[in-house]
Design an enzyme around this catalytic site. Structure first.
Site, short mmCIF file in Angstrom:
data_model
loop_
_atom_site.label_atom_id
_atom_site.label_comp_id
_atom_site.label_asym_id
_atom_site.label_seq_id
_atom_site.Cartn_x
_atom_site.Cartn_y
_atom_site.Cartn_z
N THR A 1 3.56 -1.62 7.99
CA THR A 1 4.48 -2.09 9.02
C THR A 1 3.71 -2.51 10.27
O THR A 1 4.05 -3.51 10.91
CB THR A 1 5.53 -1.00 9.35
OG1 THR A 1 6.26 -0.72 8.15
CG2 THR A 1 6.48 -1.45 10.44
N GLY B 1 0.84 -1.19 0.00
CA GLY B 1 0.00 0.00 0.00
C GLY B 1 0.87 1.24 0.00
O GLY B 1 2.09 1.16 -0.14
N GLU C 1 9.90 -3.11 4.37
CA GLU C 1 10.42 -2.19 3.35
C GLU C 1 11.08 -2.94 2.19
O GLU C 1 12.18 -2.62 1.75
CB GLU C 1 11.39 -1.19 3.97
CG GLU C 1 10.80 -0.35 5.09
CD GLU C 1 9.72 0.63 4.64
OE1 GLU C 1 9.43 0.74 3.44
OE2 GLU C 1 9.16 1.31 5.53
N ALA C 2 10.38 -3.94 1.68
CA ALA C 2 10.93 -4.81 0.63
C ALA C 2 11.30 -4.06 -0.64
O ALA C 2 12.17 -4.50 -1.40
CB ALA C 2 9.93 -5.92 0.31
N PHE D 1 1.89 5.42 5.13
CA PHE D 1 0.92 5.71 6.18
C PHE D 1 -0.36 4.87 6.07
O PHE D 1 -1.40 5.25 6.59
CB PHE D 1 0.58 7.21 6.23
CG PHE D 1 1.80 8.08 6.23
CD1 PHE D 1 2.64 8.13 7.32
CD2 PHE D 1 2.11 8.83 5.11
CE1 PHE D 1 3.77 8.93 7.31
CE2 PHE D 1 3.25 9.63 5.08
CZ PHE D 1 4.08 9.68 6.19
N MET E 1 14.10 8.11 -1.42
CA MET E 1 14.32 9.23 -0.51
C MET E 1 13.57 8.92 0.77
O MET E 1 12.35 8.93 0.80
CB MET E 1 13.81 10.53 -1.12
CG MET E 1 14.04 11.72 -0.23
SD MET E 1 13.38 13.19 -1.05
CE MET E 1 13.44 14.31 0.32
N LEU E 2 14.33 8.58 1.81
CA LEU E 2 13.70 8.26 3.08
C LEU E 2 13.05 9.50 3.65
O LEU E 2 13.59 10.60 3.56
CB LEU E 2 14.72 7.71 4.07
CG LEU E 2 15.36 6.38 3.69
CD1 LEU E 2 16.41 6.00 4.72
CD2 LEU E 2 14.33 5.29 3.55
#
Length: 192
Positions: free
Chosen positions: A27, A20, A93-94, A23, A170-171
């Site tokens: 996770t 998805g 975070e694949a 937010f 970009m984290l």
């Protein structure tokens, strides 16, 4: 609704993908499933890409601060080496992993391991992100989660980047991204 199948004594494993926008609770759902596996006394190994240090160097942490211990790895092949003799493997975070992540998940499932993977299905441009399409293609179970559009309140599928930057990776958190529905994502020119 996802129904967790029984694994003890299983001869074949499977791959579950939770995907998805940012937010949407990916996770959080991954952590929930992994904690349930631990409650069932299954041996659980959890991994995240070493690049993801937003909330913690080691733990997987959801946006609402729920967390679980993990092992950061810089290459997907290390997961195969470290996931010996376990019942369940969790991967967060694949989309940030290398091209081998889908093959690693497949190899684990063939060993009889339940593999639970979470990741963004689309990048900030609304394009398939990293190896997620390959994981989705191999998944036995898929859960697509939605956030709430920050512009209009509808369900959100997209991760809108609020600052100008063309880098694919970009984290960032709420200062950099916000969930958007298709219409609001398009209105701001994010989709060509």
């Amino acid at each position: 609704m996802f129904i967790e199948p029984h694994i003890k004594g299983a001869t074949t494993g499977w791959i579950e993908v939770v995907c998805g926008s940012m937010f949407s609770g990916k996770t959080e759902e991954l952590i929930r499933r992994l904690k349930r596996a631990k409650i069932a006394n299954l041996k659980v190994e959890i991994f995240k890409p070493a690049i993801d240090t937003r909330y913690d160097e080691v733990n997987i942490v959801s946006h609402n601060e729920n967390q679980i211990h993990s092992t950061p790895v810089d290459h997907s092949n290390k997961i195969l080496l470290m996931a010996q003799d376990c019942d369940v493997v969790g991967i967060d975070e694949a989309q940030f992993f290398d091209d081998g992540i889908a093959d690693v998940c497949e190899a684990l499932a063939r060993k009889g391991i339940r593999v639970i993977v979470a990741g963004l299905d689309m990048d900030f441009l609304g394009k398939p992100f990293g190896q997620m399409p390959f994981l989705l293609a191999r998944a036995d179970y898929i859960t697509k989660l939605h956030a709430i559009c920050m512009k209009c309140g509808n369900i959100a599928n997209y991760s809108y980047r609020k600052i100008p930057n063309e880098d694919r990776i970009m984290l960032g958190e709420k200062d950099v991204y916000e969930p958007r529905c298709r219409r609001c994502f398009e209105l701001d020119g994010a989709i060509d």
